[in-house]
Design a protein around this motif. Structure first.
Motif, PDB file in Angstrom:
ATOM      1  N   ILE A 164      24.147   3.562  20.778  1.00 50.08           N
ATOM      2  CA  ILE A 164      23.908   3.351  22.214  1.00 50.08           C
ATOM      3  C   ILE A 164      23.579   4.696  22.855  1.00 50.08           C
ATOM      4  CG2 ILE A 164      24.859   2.491  24.375  1.00 50.08           C
ATOM      5  CD1 ILE A 164      24.475   0.317  22.251  1.00 50.08           C
ATOM      6  N   GLN A 165      22.430   4.768  23.506  1.00 49.56           N
ATOM      7  CA  GLN A 165      21.967   6.003  24.137  1.00 49.56           C
ATOM      8  C   GLN A 165      21.527   5.717  25.570  1.00 49.56           C
ATOM      9  OE1 GLN A 165      22.284   8.972  22.571  1.00 49.56           O
ATOM     10  NE2 GLN A 165      23.030   8.013  20.666  1.00 49.56           N
ATOM     11  N   SER A 166      21.029   6.719  26.273  1.00 53.08           N
ATOM     12  CA  SER A 166      20.791   6.620  27.717  1.00 53.08           C
ATOM     13  C   SER A 166      19.357   6.195  28.062  1.00 53.08           C
ATOM     14  CB  SER A 166      21.076   7.963  28.380  1.00 53.08           C
ATOM     15  OG  SER A 166      20.650   7.958  29.734  1.00 53.08           O
ATOM     16  N   HIS A 167      19.270   5.353  29.095  1.00 54.42           N
ATOM     17  CA  HIS A 167      17.986   4.975  29.704  1.00 54.42           C
ATOM     18  C   HIS A 167      18.086   5.173  31.218  1.00 54.42           C
ATOM     19  CE1 HIS A 167      14.046   3.359  29.257  1.00 54.42           C
ATOM     20  NE2 HIS A 167      14.281   2.141  29.730  1.00 54.42           N
ATOM     21  N   THR A 168      18.880   6.159  31.612  1.00 53.28           N
ATOM     22  CA  THR A 168      19.212   6.545  32.990  1.00 53.28           C
ATOM     23  C   THR A 168      20.177   5.549  33.635  1.00 53.28           C
ATOM     24  OG1 THR A 168      17.376   5.453  34.183  1.00 53.28           O
ATOM     25  CG2 THR A 168      16.951   7.632  33.232  1.00 53.28           C
ATOM     26  N   VAL A 169      20.499   5.802  34.911  1.00 58.00           N
ATOM     27  CA  VAL A 169      21.472   4.966  35.631  1.00 58.00           C
ATOM     28  C   VAL A 169      20.824   3.707  36.196  1.00 58.00           C
ATOM     29  CG1 VAL A 169      23.081   4.856  37.572  1.00 58.00           C
ATOM     30  CG2 VAL A 169      22.876   6.969  36.243  1.00 58.00           C
ATOM     31  N   ASP A 170      19.652   3.856  36.833  1.00 60.58           N
ATOM     32  CA  ASP A 170      19.061   2.752  37.603  1.00 60.58           C
ATOM     33  C   ASP A 170      17.649   2.350  37.183  1.00 60.58           C
ATOM     34  OD1 ASP A 170      21.244   2.337  39.440  1.00 60.58           O
ATOM     35  OD2 ASP A 170      20.720   4.266  40.319  1.00 60.58           O
ATOM     36  N   HIS A 171      17.137   2.940  36.095  1.00 57.99           N
ATOM     37  CA  HIS A 171      15.809   2.578  35.597  1.00 57.99           C
ATOM     38  C   HIS A 171      14.714   2.803  36.644  1.00 57.99           C
ATOM     39  CE1 HIS A 171      12.579   0.214  33.635  1.00 57.99           C
ATOM     40  NE2 HIS A 171      13.238   0.477  32.524  1.00 57.99           N
ATOM     41  N   LYS A 172      14.773   3.910  37.352  1.00 57.63           N
ATOM     42  CA  LYS A 172      13.736   4.253  38.319  1.00 57.63           C
ATOM     43  C   LYS A 172      12.672   5.114  37.646  1.00 57.63           C
ATOM     44  CE  LYS A 172      16.986   4.190  42.198  1.00 57.63           C
ATOM     45  NZ  LYS A 172      17.737   5.019  43.177  1.00 57.63           N
ATOM     46  N   SER A 173      11.429   4.928  38.072  1.00 56.47           N
ATOM     47  CA  SER A 173      10.348   5.761  37.549  1.00 56.47           C
ATOM     48  C   SER A 173      10.638   7.220  37.885  1.00 56.47           C
ATOM     49  CB  SER A 173       9.011   5.335  38.155  1.00 56.47           C
ATOM     50  OG  SER A 173       7.987   6.203  37.733  1.00 56.47           O
ATOM     51  N   MET A 174      10.719   8.060  36.869  1.00 57.11           N
ATOM     52  CA  MET A 174      11.224   9.419  37.080  1.00 57.11           C
ATOM     53  C   MET A 174      10.256  10.305  37.849  1.00 57.11           C
ATOM     54  SD  MET A 174      13.400  10.039  33.596  1.00 57.11           S
ATOM     55  CE  MET A 174      14.657  10.981  34.455  1.00 57.11           C
ATOM     56  N   GLN A 181      17.724  13.767  42.476  1.00 52.75           N
ATOM     57  CA  GLN A 181      17.824  12.387  41.993  1.00 52.75           C
ATOM     58  C   GLN A 181      17.650  12.325  40.472  1.00 52.75           C
ATOM     59  OE1 GLN A 181      14.722  10.817  44.553  1.00 52.75           O
ATOM     60  NE2 GLN A 181      16.223   9.646  45.767  1.00 52.75           N
ATOM     61  N   LEU A 182      16.731  13.120  39.963  1.00 51.03           N
ATOM     62  CA  LEU A 182      16.514  13.158  38.521  1.00 51.03           C
ATOM     63  C   LEU A 182      17.768  13.632  37.794  1.00 51.03           C
ATOM     64  CD1 LEU A 182      12.914  14.684  38.417  1.00 51.03           C
ATOM     65  CD2 LEU A 182      13.578  12.443  37.541  1.00 51.03           C
ATOM     66  N   LEU A 186      19.994  11.479  35.041  1.00 53.02           N
ATOM     67  CA  LEU A 186      20.164  11.985  33.681  1.00 53.02           C
ATOM     68  C   LEU A 186      21.621  12.312  33.363  1.00 53.02           C
ATOM     69  CD1 LEU A 186      17.045  14.338  33.663  1.00 53.02           C
ATOM     70  CD2 LEU A 186      17.325  12.265  32.284  1.00 53.02           C
ATOM     71  N   VAL A 187      22.258  13.045  34.249  1.00 51.26           N
ATOM     72  CA  VAL A 187      23.625  13.517  33.988  1.00 51.26           C
ATOM     73  C   VAL A 187      24.633  12.378  34.122  1.00 51.26           C
ATOM     74  CG1 VAL A 187      25.449  15.068  34.770  1.00 51.26           C
ATOM     75  CG2 VAL A 187      23.078  15.890  34.638  1.00 51.26           C
ATOM     76  N   ASP A 188      24.516  11.585  35.186  1.00 54.27           N
ATOM     77  CA  ASP A 188      25.508  10.526  35.420  1.00 54.27           C
ATOM     78  C   ASP A 188      25.461   9.454  34.336  1.00 54.27           C
ATOM     79  OD1 ASP A 188      26.150  11.945  37.649  1.00 54.27           O
ATOM     80  OD2 ASP A 188      25.337  10.498  39.100  1.00 54.27           O
ATOM     81  N   LEU A 218      14.171  19.163  32.682  1.00 53.94           N
ATOM     82  CA  LEU A 218      15.426  18.703  33.276  1.00 53.94           C
ATOM     83  C   LEU A 218      16.240  17.880  32.278  1.00 53.94           C
ATOM     84  CD1 LEU A 218      14.270  17.691  36.884  1.00 53.94           C
ATOM     85  CD2 LEU A 218      15.449  19.775  36.167  1.00 53.94           C
ATOM     86  N   VAL A 219      15.549  17.114  31.434  1.00 52.11           N
ATOM     87  CA  VAL A 219      16.233  16.364  30.374  1.00 52.11           C
ATOM     88  C   VAL A 219      16.940  17.335  29.435  1.00 52.11           C
ATOM     89  CG1 VAL A 219      15.899  14.866  28.369  1.00 52.11           C
ATOM     90  CG2 VAL A 219      14.675  14.400  30.503  1.00 52.11           C
ATOM     91  N   LYS A 220      16.249  18.385  29.052  1.00 54.18           N
ATOM     92  CA  LYS A 220      16.852  19.399  28.189  1.00 54.18           C
ATOM     93  C   LYS A 220      18.031  20.059  28.889  1.00 54.18           C
ATOM     94  CE  LYS A 220      15.752  23.612  25.617  1.00 54.18           C
ATOM     95  NZ  LYS A 220      14.678  24.592  25.269  1.00 54.18           N
ATOM     96  N   ASP A 221      17.860  20.409  30.157  1.00 52.19           N
ATOM     97  CA  ASP A 221      18.932  21.062  30.924  1.00 52.19           C
ATOM     98  C   ASP A 221      20.164  20.168  31.050  1.00 52.19           C
ATOM     99  OD1 ASP A 221      17.216  23.192  31.246  1.00 52.19           O
ATOM    100  OD2 ASP A 221      16.668  22.681  33.311  1.00 52.19           O
ATOM    101  N   ALA A 222      19.952  18.843  31.053  1.00 51.06           N
ATOM    102  CA  ALA A 222      21.071  17.901  31.179  1.00 51.06           C
ATOM    103  C   ALA A 222      21.864  17.754  29.883  1.00 51.06           C
ATOM    104  CB  ALA A 222      20.555  16.536  31.632  1.00 51.06           C
TER     105      ALA A 222
END
Length: 277
Positions: A164-174, A181-182, A186-188, A218-222
């Protein structure tokens, strides 16, 4: 009478000749009992090309995102019968880093969003064939909407070979979000998934496939090791670790024929430089 072809006409002639050759060759590949496997295209300087399949729903809705359970089973049986070996995102990452050797004919099976039918329909079939897979879940939807997984389902799958991995919190177009917000998406999502699953979550998939180099940073930073797009193609050492390619599988008029074409053609097209830039 000797008629000379001009440069433009010569180019058109060569294009037609190449198209004719492809039309002759491709049906032979489709009907051949021997699949075009990763081993057969592993001689490039970028190493083995890894197929990353991208599914969404496995149900009977008859929409493009919904592969019928019986079609999904036939596809998994095809992979099993033809010697494909399922891998995890960690296996893929370690291979790209040069610290792990992949098995022959590796395939990474992924699902986006975290629909409940992944548990009800796909999970039993994957277990039947002893296959690993990965589900990128929208963490804000799990346990909230009835057509999505619960965290109990996610934990069960995660403990039994379905990462199980991440697809963000709310599935908003990044690409529509601010940097703040990004970071929250990613972090939450990473923190919530790690809290619910009890282990580190290192991978994510971009909702709707939208991203750019700034978002990738930002993905890398998270704290993610890698990220997956919906860009069509196979993964190899030439891939961007934060923009990994996948091969989507949709419901069509002949879903299993489309599946075979995507499995077999993609390595050919990449080898000619027609997909990966």
């Amino acid at each position: 009478m000797n008629i000379q072809m001009g440069p433009a006409r010569k180019i058109r002639w060569w294009k037609k000749a190449l198209l004719f050759l492809l039309l002759l060759t491709v049906p032979l590949l489709v009907t051949s009992p021997r699949p075009l496997t990763a081993r057969m295209v592993a001689d490039s300087e970028n190493g083995t090309k890894v197929i990353v399949l991208n599914y969404h729903k496995i149900d009977n809705m008859n929409i493009s995102l919904s592969v019928l359970p019986e079609d999904f089973e036939q596809q998994m049986q095809y992979l099993y019968d033809h010697g494909y070996h399922t891998i995890t995102p960690d296996d893929l990452y370690n291979s790209l880093e040069g610290t792990e050797e992949l098995p022959d004919n590796p395939v990474l099976i992924t699902f986006d969003d975290g629909y409940r039918d992944n548990y009800d329909n796909a999970y039993p079939i994957l277990k039947k064939y002893g296959f690993k897979a990965t589900v990128f879940v929208v963490t804000g939807f799990l346990g909230k909407y009835p057509n999505y997984l619960t965290w109990d389902m996610a934990r069960e799958m995660d403990a039994n070979g379905i990462s199980i991995q991440s697809h963000t919190v709310d599935h908003k177009s990044m690409t529509d979000l601010t940097d703040d917000q990004l970071r929250a998406e990613l972090v939450d999502s990473k923190k919530q998934a790690e809290k619910e699953l009890g282990h580190q979550v290192d991978y994510m998939a971009y909702p709707t496939g939208t991203y750019n180099l700034h978002i990738a940073q930002l993905v890398k930073d998270a704290g993610y090791k890698a990220a997956f797009t919906i860009k069509y193609g196979n993964v190899d050492k030439a891939s961007n670790i934060y923009a990994l390619e996948r091969v989507p599988v949709f419901h069509t008029e002949d879903t299993n024929k489309s599946f075979l074409e995507r499995i077999r053609y993609t390595p050919i097209f990449e080898r000619f430089g027609w997909i990966k830039s």
